[in-house]
Motif scaffolding. Structure first.
Motif, PDB file in Angstrom:
ATOM      1  N   MET A 104      27.436  11.246  45.960  1.00  0.00           N
ATOM      2  CA  MET A 104      28.812  11.547  45.551  1.00  0.00           C
ATOM      3  C   MET A 104      29.220  12.972  45.962  1.00  0.00           C
ATOM      4  N   VAL A 105      28.305  13.921  45.757  1.00  0.00           N
ATOM      5  CA  VAL A 105      28.596  15.312  46.139  1.00  0.00           C
ATOM      6  C   VAL A 105      28.757  15.427  47.664  1.00  0.00           C
ATOM      7  N   SER A 106      27.937  14.674  48.420  1.00  0.00           N
ATOM      8  CA  SER A 106      28.058  14.670  49.888  1.00  0.00           C
ATOM      9  C   SER A 106      29.412  14.124  50.327  1.00  0.00           C
ATOM     10  N   LEU A 107      29.883  13.088  49.638  1.00  0.00           N
ATOM     11  CA  LEU A 107      31.198  12.520  49.967  1.00  0.00           C
ATOM     12  C   LEU A 107      32.316  13.531  49.731  1.00  0.00           C
ATOM     13  N   MET A 108      32.102  14.426  48.775  1.00  0.00           N
ATOM     14  CA  MET A 108      33.130  15.421  48.450  1.00  0.00           C
ATOM     15  C   MET A 108      33.126  16.633  49.385  1.00  0.00           C
ATOM     16  N   ARG A 109      32.079  16.762  50.192  1.00  0.00           N
ATOM     17  CA  ARG A 109      32.018  17.936  51.086  1.00  0.00           C
ATOM     18  C   ARG A 109      33.110  17.814  52.160  1.00  0.00           C
ATOM     19  N   PRO A 110      33.924  18.839  52.352  1.00  0.00           N
ATOM     20  CA  PRO A 110      34.967  18.742  53.384  1.00  0.00           C
ATOM     21  C   PRO A 110      34.362  18.348  54.740  1.00  0.00           C
ATOM     22  N   ALA A 111      35.005  17.402  55.416  1.00  0.00           N
ATOM     23  CA  ALA A 111      34.449  16.843  56.654  1.00  0.00           C
ATOM     24  C   ALA A 111      34.116  17.926  57.678  1.00  0.00           C
ATOM     25  N   HIS A 112      34.998  18.929  57.799  1.00  0.00           N
ATOM     26  CA  HIS A 112      34.802  19.912  58.868  1.00  0.00           C
ATOM     27  C   HIS A 112      33.593  20.810  58.630  1.00  0.00           C
TER      28      HIS A 112
END
Length: 321
Positions: free
Chosen positions: A81-89
Motif C-alpha cells: 500500500m505504501v509503495s502504491l502511494m509513492r509518487p510515480a516519478h
C-alpha cells in the motif's frame, strides 16, 4: 515522458478525491481497520489520482495518509500500500536509494532498474535523485560497486544508447564477430567488448547482432554470457540482453522467479507489480502465460495470502486462461 497504454491500472472514473479520502479515513478510524476498503480504493486509482487523494486527506483531516497507512497496516500488505502511494516519478529513484544505503548493496535492484528502463527514463531518474536526495546517483553507485559490474552500470547510467534509426548490416556482422572473439574464441573473456556493445548500440541493431551471433557461433548470446562471466556482472549482462529482446518477457521471468520455489521474494514482487502496473503489465501477463504454462494471476493466488493477495490480484487485473 512516454505515454504507456499497456497497464492494468488506468485513471478511475468518475473520480472524487475527497470522497475517497473520506472513505479511507473512515476505514482507518477507531478500533480495527477496514483493509478491504483501503485496498479497493488504492489499487483501482492510478498514481496521479492517489496523490490527489493524499492531498485531499491532508486538507480534510490535517493528517498524512501514508503515515496513517503505516500505523494501521502491517507486513507485506503495508509495504504494498505504501509503495502504491509513492509518487510515480520518484519510484525508481527511491528504490535505487534504498538499494545502495547502509550495509550491503542490493545488486538485484540496481540490475533490474538500470537494465530495463529507457534512456529517457534513466536521465529522469538521475535528475530526480539529485533533486530528492541532493546526491549524484552515479557517484553513489560507483562508491558501492566495483569491477566490470560497476563499469556496465556506469555505461547504462550515461543513457546514451544509440537511437533506433535503421540497421547497418556490416556493423551487425562486425559486432557479432567482436563478441564471438571476445568470448567463445578467447582464453579468458574480454568483458569490456561485451559492456561497450551491449551498453551502447541501439535495440534494433542488437536484436540483429544476437541473431547473427547465433549463426556464427552456434550459441545464443545468453549461453555465452552464462559461461564466460559470473556473479553480478553475469546477472546484469543477462538482464540487459533479455530487456533488449523484450522488456515484458524480462519482467514476466522476474515475477516468476520471485514466486517460484520455497519462499517469495516479496520486495521484487511488489516493486515490479507496482512499477509496471501503469506501463506494460498486460504485456507482462501475456508473456508470463506464454512462457510458464500458468498465468500470473494463478501464481499470485497460489503464492500469497490475505489482503496482500487480494491487492496483488486487483493490480494484476485479471486471469489469462
Amino acid at each position: 515522458l512516454l505515454q504507456y497504454t499497456r497497464g492494468t491500472v488506468t485513471a478511475f472514473a468518475p473520480f472524487d478525491a475527497r470522497a475517497d479520502a473520506e472513505a479511507l479515513r473512515k476505514a482507518m478510524k477507531g478500533m480495527g481497520t477496514d483493509e478491504e476498503t483501503v485496498l479497493k480504493i488504492l489499487t483501482t486509482r492510478n498514481n496521479a489520482q492517489r496523490q490527489e487523494i493524499a492531498s485531499a486527506f491532508k486538507t480534510l483531516f490535517g493528517r498524512d495518509l501514508v503515515d496513517d497507512l503505516k500505523s494501521e497496516l502491517t507486513g507485506k500488505f503495508e509495504t504494498l500500500m505504501v509503495s502504491l502511494m509513492r509518487p510515480a516519478h520518484i519510484f525508481d529513484a527511491h528504490a535505487l536509494k534504498h538499494a545502495i544505503k547502509g550495509a550491503g548493496t542490493n545488486e538485484k535492484v540496481l540490475t533490474e532498474i538500470l537494465a530495463s528502463r529507457t534512456p529517457a527514463e534513466v536521465q529522469n531518474i538521475k535528475q530526480v535523485y539529485l533533486q530528492e536526495y541532493e546526491a549524484n546517483l552515479e557517484d553513489k553507485i560507483t562508491g558501492e560497486t566495483s569491477g566490470h559490474f560497476q563499469r556496465m552500470l556506469v555505461v547504462l547510467l550515461q543513457a546514451n544508447r544509440d537511437p533506433d534509426v535503421g540497421v547497418d548490416e556490416a556493423l551487425v556482422e562486425q559486432d557479432a564477430q567482436v563478441l564471438f572473439r571476445a568470448g567463445e574464441l578467447k582464453w579468458g573473456t574480454d568483458e569490456e567488448k561485451f559492456i561497450t556493445i551491449l551498453g551502447t548500440r541501439s535495440i534494433s541493431h542488437l536484436r540483429r547482432v544476437f541473431d547473427k551471433y547465433m549463426t556464427i557461433s552456434g550459441f545464443q548470446i545468453e549461453e555465452t554470457i552464462d559461461r564466460e562471466t559470473s556473479g553480478d556482472l553475469e546477472k546484469l549482462l543477462l538482464a540487459v540482453v533479455k530487456c533488449i529482446r523484450s522488456v515484458p518477457a524480462y519482467f514476466a521471468e522476474t515475477l516468476y522467479y520471485s514466486m517460484k520455489g520455497a519462499g517469495t521474494d516479496d520486495d521484487t514482487l511488489i516493486r515490479v507489480m507496482v512499477s509496471r502496473s501503469e506501463v506494460d503489465l498486460l504485456d507482462i501477463r501475456r508473456e508470463f502465460r506464454k512462457n510458464f504454462a500458468k498465468s500470473l494471476y494463478q501464481m499470485i493466488q497460489k503464492d500469497t495470502s490475505g489482503d496482500y493477495r487480494k491487492a496483488l490480484l486487483l493490480l494484476c487485473g485479471g486471469d489469462d486462461d
